[in-house]
Design a protein around this motif. Structure first.
Motif, PDB file in Angstrom:
ATOM      1  N   PRO A 175      -8.064  10.163  -1.837  1.00 45.75           N
ATOM      2  CA  PRO A 175      -8.876   9.190  -0.988  1.00 45.75           C
ATOM      3  C   PRO A 175      -7.931   8.658   0.297  1.00 45.75           C
ATOM      4  O   PRO A 175      -6.820   8.628   0.459  1.00 45.75           O
ATOM      5  CB  PRO A 175      -9.380   8.295  -1.976  1.00 45.75           C
ATOM      6  CG  PRO A 175      -7.918   8.166  -3.426  1.00 45.75           C
ATOM      7  CD  PRO A 175      -7.248   9.033  -3.202  1.00 45.75           C
ATOM      8  N   PRO A 176      -9.064   8.342   0.918  1.00 45.12           N
ATOM      9  CA  PRO A 176      -7.368   8.461   2.664  1.00 45.12           C
ATOM     10  C   PRO A 176      -7.136   6.398   2.251  1.00 45.12           C
ATOM     11  O   PRO A 176      -8.113   5.893   0.782  1.00 45.12           O
ATOM     12  CB  PRO A 176      -8.930   8.110   3.748  1.00 45.12           C
ATOM     13  CG  PRO A 176     -10.391   7.767   2.787  1.00 45.12           C
ATOM     14  CD  PRO A 176      -9.983   8.497   1.291  1.00 45.12           C
ATOM     15  N   ARG A 177      -5.925   5.981   2.734  1.00 45.41           N
ATOM     16  CA  ARG A 177      -4.659   4.871   2.341  1.00 45.41           C
ATOM     17  C   ARG A 177      -5.961   3.914   3.028  1.00 45.41           C
ATOM     18  O   ARG A 177      -6.527   4.109   4.376  1.00 45.41           O
ATOM     19  CB  ARG A 177      -3.747   5.696   3.220  1.00 45.41           C
ATOM     20  CG  ARG A 177      -3.228   4.212   2.565  1.00 45.41           C
ATOM     21  CD  ARG A 177      -1.633   3.695   3.680  1.00 45.41           C
ATOM     22  NE  ARG A 177      -0.798   3.193   3.597  1.00 45.41           N
ATOM     23  CZ  ARG A 177      -0.767   1.778   4.282  1.00 45.41           C
ATOM     24  NH1 ARG A 177      -1.531   2.483   5.484  1.00 45.41           N
ATOM     25  NH2 ARG A 177       0.164   1.048   4.380  1.00 45.41           N
ATOM     26  N   ASP A 178      -6.063   2.574   1.872  1.00 44.80           N
ATOM     27  CA  ASP A 178      -6.109   1.655   2.822  1.00 44.80           C
ATOM     28  C   ASP A 178      -5.374   0.049   3.181  1.00 44.80           C
ATOM     29  O   ASP A 178      -4.148   0.044   1.753  1.00 44.80           O
ATOM     30  CB  ASP A 178      -7.313   1.158   1.384  1.00 44.80           C
ATOM     31  CG  ASP A 178      -7.688  -0.543   1.555  1.00 44.80           C
ATOM     32  OD1 ASP A 178      -7.842  -1.097   2.487  1.00 44.80           O
ATOM     33  OD2 ASP A 178      -8.190  -0.523   0.747  1.00 44.80           O
ATOM     34  N   PRO A 179      -5.148  -0.082   4.369  1.00 41.16           N
ATOM     35  CA  PRO A 179      -3.555  -0.553   4.980  1.00 41.16           C
ATOM     36  C   PRO A 179      -4.006  -1.715   4.311  1.00 41.16           C
ATOM     37  O   PRO A 179      -2.690  -2.979   4.321  1.00 41.16           O
ATOM     38  CB  PRO A 179      -3.738   0.076   6.070  1.00 41.16           C
ATOM     39  CG  PRO A 179      -5.311  -0.175   6.212  1.00 41.16           C
ATOM     40  CD  PRO A 179      -5.810   0.431   5.351  1.00 41.16           C
ATOM     41  N   GLU A 180      -4.962  -1.766   3.459  1.00 37.15           N
ATOM     42  CA  GLU A 180      -5.012  -3.685   3.131  1.00 37.15           C
ATOM     43  C   GLU A 180      -4.563  -3.691   1.820  1.00 37.15           C
ATOM     44  O   GLU A 180      -4.844  -5.053   0.624  1.00 37.15           O
ATOM     45  CB  GLU A 180      -6.644  -4.088   2.870  1.00 37.15           C
ATOM     46  CG  GLU A 180      -6.578  -4.130   4.273  1.00 37.15           C
ATOM     47  CD  GLU A 180      -6.204  -5.743   5.693  1.00 37.15           C
ATOM     48  OE1 GLU A 180      -5.250  -6.033   4.854  1.00 37.15           O
ATOM     49  OE2 GLU A 180      -5.606  -5.002   6.925  1.00 37.15           O
ATOM     50  N   ARG A 181      -4.772  -2.589   0.845  1.00 31.87           N
ATOM     51  CA  ARG A 181      -3.854  -2.784  -0.544  1.00 31.87           C
ATOM     52  C   ARG A 181      -3.053  -3.248  -0.578  1.00 31.87           C
ATOM     53  O   ARG A 181      -2.887  -4.004  -1.891  1.00 31.87           O
ATOM     54  CB  ARG A 181      -4.239  -1.410  -1.170  1.00 31.87           C
ATOM     55  CG  ARG A 181      -4.125  -1.716  -2.483  1.00 31.87           C
ATOM     56  CD  ARG A 181      -3.847   0.481  -3.052  1.00 31.87           C
ATOM     57  NE  ARG A 181      -5.225   0.545  -2.956  1.00 31.87           N
ATOM     58  CZ  ARG A 181      -6.274   0.977  -2.506  1.00 31.87           C
ATOM     59  NH1 ARG A 181      -6.150   1.886  -1.769  1.00 31.87           N
ATOM     60  NH2 ARG A 181      -7.631   1.016  -3.018  1.00 31.87           N
ATOM     61  N   PRO A 182      -1.818  -3.043  -0.296  1.00 34.02           N
ATOM     62  CA  PRO A 182      -0.233  -4.397  -0.438  1.00 34.02           C
ATOM     63  C   PRO A 182      -0.542  -5.405  -0.675  1.00 34.02           C
ATOM     64  O   PRO A 182      -0.330  -6.224  -1.157  1.00 34.02           O
ATOM     65  CB  PRO A 182       0.530  -3.288   0.840  1.00 34.02           C
ATOM     66  CG  PRO A 182       0.153  -1.765   0.851  1.00 34.02           C
ATOM     67  CD  PRO A 182      -1.493  -2.072   0.843  1.00 34.02           C
ATOM     68  N   ALA A 183      -1.376  -5.476   0.568  1.00 32.54           N
ATOM     69  CA  ALA A 183      -1.397  -7.563   0.634  1.00 32.54           C
ATOM     70  C   ALA A 183      -2.394  -7.809  -0.268  1.00 32.54           C
ATOM     71  O   ALA A 183      -1.747  -8.461  -1.046  1.00 32.54           O
ATOM     72  CB  ALA A 183      -2.156  -7.407   2.166  1.00 32.54           C
ATOM     73  N   ARG A 184      -3.569  -7.044  -0.997  1.00 31.94           N
ATOM     74  CA  ARG A 184      -4.702  -7.497  -1.994  1.00 31.94           C
ATOM     75  C   ARG A 184      -3.043  -7.442  -3.905  1.00 31.94           C
ATOM     76  O   ARG A 184      -3.638  -8.328  -3.833  1.00 31.94           O
ATOM     77  CB  ARG A 184      -5.283  -6.235  -2.373  1.00 31.94           C
ATOM     78  CG  ARG A 184      -6.873  -6.655  -1.299  1.00 31.94           C
ATOM     79  CD  ARG A 184      -7.761  -6.127  -1.512  1.00 31.94           C
ATOM     80  NE  ARG A 184      -7.928  -4.749  -1.933  1.00 31.94           N
ATOM     81  CZ  ARG A 184      -7.400  -3.502  -1.150  1.00 31.94           C
ATOM     82  NH1 ARG A 184      -7.935  -3.785   0.104  1.00 31.94           N
ATOM     83  NH2 ARG A 184      -7.531  -2.422  -1.983  1.00 31.94           N
ATOM     84  N   LEU A 185      -2.714  -6.291  -3.599  1.00 29.07           N
ATOM     85  CA  LEU A 185      -2.095  -7.097  -4.703  1.00 29.07           C
ATOM     86  C   LEU A 185      -0.538  -7.557  -5.201  1.00 29.07           C
ATOM     87  O   LEU A 185      -0.604  -8.471  -5.234  1.00 29.07           O
ATOM     88  CB  LEU A 185      -1.028  -5.159  -4.742  1.00 29.07           C
ATOM     89  CG  LEU A 185      -0.184  -4.740  -5.867  1.00 29.07           C
ATOM     90  CD1 LEU A 185      -1.277  -4.860  -7.347  1.00 29.07           C
ATOM     91  CD2 LEU A 185       0.304  -3.508  -5.968  1.00 29.07           C
TER      92      LEU A 185
END
Length: 230
Positions: A10-20
């Motif tokens: 899947p395409p990278r979600d740039p918001e994922r690190p901040a959510r984690l």
């Protein structure tokens, strides 16, 4: 859940690190602030480091991500960061860590994937802290689905053999097709996909090289050593 077959990631979600990192901040910081000071002297899975030392490492890594003052994160350089913080008051260390959790995600997300492993490592170390303090949710705390997606991407770069994972008791939104499983690693010539049926916590333990109860996973087609990426 039935394992997936190999497909385009899947395409990278740039918001994922901040959510984690936000999830880790919200879940872990209240526990750390409430922990007795002497509890932070307990040893962790990281050789030679107490809980406080591990928190110092996490805090330093996030600070470096925010300021752009990155280094190679070798054991020697990490120890220098930790040693620098050993004389700090605990309140200062926890304040730096909390700020890193809240601001580090944006810097990591903007790096195009180059620093995603820092966010993943922070979350894994949060599991180490919970384990050392006897807190629930070690390696399966809030944010697991984002951690699993980052792990899938990271293992593709770490020469982990292609492994179709069936996770028990959790849905992984980025699985393909959605909701059926998780694929980690990358295909190696002449080698069929391995299969792993496991709990969320055991998946993280196996890939992070932490002890895992054999009753918590079933593995076929590769060894546990081949899963380790940390």
């Amino acid at each position: 859940m039935t394992p997936t077959t190999e497909s385009a990631p899947p395409p990278r979600d740039p918001e994922r690190p901040a959510r984690l990192l936000r999830a880790e901040h919200d879940a872990l910081m209240p526990l750390l602030r409430a922990a007795p000071g002497q509890a932070l002297d307990r040893p962790t899975a990281c050789p030679g480091w107490s809980v406080r030392d591990l928190l110092a490492h996490c805090s330093a890594a996030l600070s470096r991500a925010v300021t752009g003052q990155l280094h190679a994160f070798t054991p020697e350089l990490n120890e220098i960061d930790v040693a620098e913080r050993r004389e700090w008051p605990l309140s200062r260390l926890l304040a730096e860590l909390a700020d890193g959790y809240l601001t580090g995600g944006a810097a990591i997300g903007a790096a195009g994937g180059r620093l995603d492993a820092i966010a993943l490592g922070e979350w894994v170390h949060g599991g180490d802290v919970r384990e050392a303090l006897g807190l629930p949710g070690a390696y399966a705390s809030a944010g697991f689905t984002d951690a699993a997606a980052l792990l899938a991407a990271y293992t593709r770069r770490c020469q982990v053999p292609l492994t179709e994972v069936t996770l028990t008791g959790v849905a992984v939104p980025d699985a393909a097709p959605p909701g059926t499983g998780l694929t980690i690693g990358a295909r190696q010539a002449g080698r069929p996909a391995a299969r792993l049926r496991t709990s969320p916590a055991a998946l993280i333990r196996l890939t992070a090289g932490r002890p895992a109860d054999p009753a918590d996973y079933q593995l076929a087609g590769l060894t546990t050593a081949e899963l380790i990426v940390f």
